[in-house]
Design a protein around this motif. Structure first.
Motif, PDB file in Angstrom:
ATOM      1  N   MET A 155     135.852 104.495  32.688  1.00 14.82           N
ATOM      2  CA  MET A 155     134.704 105.298  33.082  1.00 14.82           C
ATOM      3  C   MET A 155     134.711 106.609  32.300  1.00 14.82           C
ATOM      4  O   MET A 155     135.738 107.275  32.199  1.00 14.82           O
ATOM      5  N   ASP A 156     133.567 106.961  31.745  1.00 10.86           N
ATOM      6  CA  ASP A 156     133.443 108.238  31.066  1.00 10.86           C
ATOM      7  C   ASP A 156     133.479 109.366  32.080  1.00 10.86           C
ATOM      8  O   ASP A 156     133.022 109.216  33.211  1.00 10.86           O
ATOM      9  N   LYS A 157     134.013 110.494  31.665  1.00 11.90           N
ATOM     10  CA  LYS A 157     134.051 111.653  32.550  1.00 11.90           C
ATOM     11  C   LYS A 157     132.665 112.280  32.645  1.00 11.90           C
ATOM     12  O   LYS A 157     131.912 112.297  31.667  1.00 11.90           O
ATOM     13  N   LEU A 158     132.347 112.788  33.837  1.00 12.24           N
ATOM     14  CA  LEU A 158     131.104 113.529  34.021  1.00 12.24           C
ATOM     15  C   LEU A 158     131.209 114.839  33.264  1.00 12.24           C
ATOM     16  O   LEU A 158     132.200 115.561  33.370  1.00 12.24           O
ATOM     17  N   ARG A 159     130.160 115.152  32.522  1.00  9.15           N
ATOM     18  CA  ARG A 159     130.112 116.410  31.769  1.00  9.15           C
ATOM     19  C   ARG A 159     129.416 117.448  32.638  1.00  9.15           C
ATOM     20  O   ARG A 159     128.225 117.342  32.900  1.00  9.15           O
ATOM     21  N   VAL A 160     130.184 118.438  33.078  1.00 10.68           N
ATOM     22  CA  VAL A 160     129.699 119.448  34.015  1.00 10.68           C
ATOM     23  C   VAL A 160     129.464 120.764  33.284  1.00 10.68           C
ATOM     24  O   VAL A 160     130.305 121.213  32.505  1.00 10.68           O
ATOM     25  N   GLY A 161     128.324 121.369  33.575  1.00 11.46           N
ATOM     26  CA  GLY A 161     128.028 122.713  33.107  1.00 11.46           C
ATOM     27  C   GLY A 161     127.845 123.614  34.308  1.00 11.46           C
ATOM     28  O   GLY A 161     127.350 123.178  35.352  1.00 11.46           O
ATOM     29  N   ILE A 162     128.268 124.850  34.179  1.00 11.95           N
ATOM     30  CA  ILE A 162     128.111 125.814  35.273  1.00 11.95           C
ATOM     31  C   ILE A 162     127.195 126.931  34.811  1.00 11.95           C
ATOM     32  O   ILE A 162     127.435 127.554  33.771  1.00 11.95           O
ATOM     33  N   ALA A 163     126.149 127.183  35.587  1.00 10.25           N
ATOM     34  CA  ALA A 163     125.228 128.287  35.326  1.00 10.25           C
ATOM     35  C   ALA A 163     125.583 129.426  36.275  1.00 10.25           C
ATOM     36  O   ALA A 163     125.497 129.276  37.487  1.00 10.25           O
ATOM     37  N   GLY A 164     126.009 130.526  35.713  1.00  7.93           N
ATOM     38  CA  GLY A 164     126.406 131.684  36.509  1.00  7.93           C
ATOM     39  C   GLY A 164     127.913 131.854  36.507  1.00  7.93           C
ATOM     40  O   GLY A 164     128.632 131.006  37.013  1.00  7.93           O
ATOM     41  N   CYS A 165     128.383 132.924  35.909  1.00  7.03           N
ATOM     42  CA  CYS A 165     129.826 133.176  35.775  1.00  7.03           C
ATOM     43  C   CYS A 165     130.264 134.368  36.608  1.00  7.03           C
ATOM     44  O   CYS A 165     131.215 135.066  36.262  1.00  7.03           O
ATOM     45  N   GLY A 166     129.597 134.595  37.720  1.00  5.80           N
ATOM     46  CA  GLY A 166     129.918 135.741  38.573  1.00  5.80           C
ATOM     47  C   GLY A 166     131.057 135.463  39.532  1.00  5.80           C
ATOM     48  O   GLY A 166     131.955 134.664  39.271  1.00  5.80           O
ATOM     49  N   THR A 167     131.000 136.103  40.676  1.00  6.82           N
ATOM     50  CA  THR A 167     132.073 136.090  41.665  1.00  6.82           C
ATOM     51  C   THR A 167     132.507 134.705  42.090  1.00  6.82           C
ATOM     52  O   THR A 167     133.700 134.429  42.217  1.00  6.82           O
ATOM     53  N   ILE A 168     131.583 133.813  42.321  1.00  7.74           N
ATOM     54  CA  ILE A 168     131.901 132.489  42.851  1.00  7.74           C
ATOM     55  C   ILE A 168     132.334 131.510  41.758  1.00  7.74           C
ATOM     56  O   ILE A 168     132.844 130.426  42.044  1.00  7.74           O
ATOM     57  N   PHE A 169     132.180 131.901  40.511  1.00  9.82           N
ATOM     58  CA  PHE A 169     132.463 131.014  39.383  1.00  9.82           C
ATOM     59  C   PHE A 169     133.849 130.390  39.441  1.00  9.82           C
ATOM     60  O   PHE A 169     134.018 129.186  39.210  1.00  9.82           O
ATOM     61  N   HIS A 170     134.875 131.192  39.756  1.00 12.19           N
ATOM     62  CA  HIS A 170     136.238 130.664  39.691  1.00 12.19           C
ATOM     63  C   HIS A 170     136.470 129.515  40.674  1.00 12.19           C
ATOM     64  O   HIS A 170     137.261 128.626  40.407  1.00 12.19           O
ATOM     65  N   PHE A 171     135.757 129.505  41.805  1.00  5.59           N
ATOM     66  CA  PHE A 171     135.874 128.392  42.755  1.00  5.59           C
ATOM     67  C   PHE A 171     135.316 127.102  42.149  1.00  5.59           C
ATOM     68  O   PHE A 171     135.902 126.034  42.283  1.00  5.59           O
ATOM     69  N   HIS A 172     134.183 127.219  41.490  1.00 10.44           N
ATOM     70  CA  HIS A 172     133.568 126.046  40.869  1.00 10.44           C
ATOM     71  C   HIS A 172     134.402 125.563  39.676  1.00 10.44           C
ATOM     72  O   HIS A 172     134.557 124.361  39.468  1.00 10.44           O
ATOM     73  N   HIS A 173     134.911 126.490  38.916  1.00  9.89           N
ATOM     74  CA  HIS A 173     135.789 126.133  37.800  1.00  9.89           C
ATOM     75  C   HIS A 173     136.994 125.359  38.324  1.00  9.89           C
ATOM     76  O   HIS A 173     137.338 124.296  37.788  1.00  9.89           O
ATOM     77  N   ALA A 174     137.641 125.857  39.353  1.00  7.05           N
ATOM     78  CA  ALA A 174     138.826 125.193  39.925  1.00  7.05           C
ATOM     79  C   ALA A 174     138.478 123.803  40.449  1.00  7.05           C
ATOM     80  O   ALA A 174     139.242 122.847  40.259  1.00  7.05           O
ATOM     81  N   PHE A 175     137.312 123.673  41.094  1.00  2.13           N
ATOM     82  CA  PHE A 175     136.908 122.365  41.613  1.00  2.13           C
ATOM     83  C   PHE A 175     136.729 121.361  40.489  1.00  2.13           C
ATOM     84  O   PHE A 175     137.248 120.246  40.539  1.00  2.13           O
ATOM     85  N   VAL A 176     136.000 121.742  39.464  1.00  2.00           N
ATOM     86  CA  VAL A 176     135.756 120.816  38.352  1.00  2.00           C
ATOM     87  C   VAL A 176     137.084 120.445  37.690  1.00  2.00           C
ATOM     88  O   VAL A 176     137.316 119.277  37.376  1.00  2.00           O
ATOM     89  N   GLN A 177     137.967 121.409  37.511  1.00  2.00           N
ATOM     90  CA  GLN A 177     139.259 121.139  36.887  1.00  2.00           C
ATOM     91  C   GLN A 177     140.100 120.182  37.731  1.00  2.00           C
ATOM     92  O   GLN A 177     140.894 119.416  37.193  1.00  2.00           O
ATOM     93  N   SER A 178     139.925 120.217  39.046  1.00  2.00           N
ATOM     94  CA  SER A 178     140.737 119.373  39.938  1.00  2.00           C
ATOM     95  C   SER A 178     140.192 117.951  40.061  1.00  2.00           C
ATOM     96  O   SER A 178     140.882 117.076  40.562  1.00  2.00           O
TER      97      SER A 178
END
Length: 98
Positions: free
Chosen positions: A1-24
């Protein structure tokens, strides 16, 4: 299965939570981020080593062929950004209420 390609719009305060989720998530890869604030982009680049940084969501989606977009921008921008991502066949996760 190919990996889902995720983009994040907005690099403010909440960004690190979304980054950690995608990385996990083993079937996803964070391929790019977008933010109008170039200082926020630079922080994402230097803190997390993200190379593909854009000042516009549309350019990010087109150049990176994203499958999923996380929208972490101010609430008044959610509808337009979500519509843009959906029109380009992306799944959308919106952090805050529309």
């Amino acid at each position: 299965m190919d990996k889902l390609r995720v983009g994040i719009a907005g690099c403010g305060t909440i960004f690190h939570f979304h980054h950690a989720f995608v990385q996990s998530y083993p079937n996803a890869i964070l391929c790019a981020v977008a933010d109008k604030d170039e200082k926020a982009l630079e922080k994402a680049r230097t803190t997390y080593g993200i190379q593909n940084c854009y000042t516009g969501l549309e350019e990010m989606i087109e150049k990176e062929s994203t499958d999923v977009v996380h929208i972490n921008t101010p609430p008044e921008t959610h509808a337009a950004l979500a519509a843009l991502a959906i029109e380009r066949k992306n799944h959308v996760l919106i952090d805050k209420p529309m």
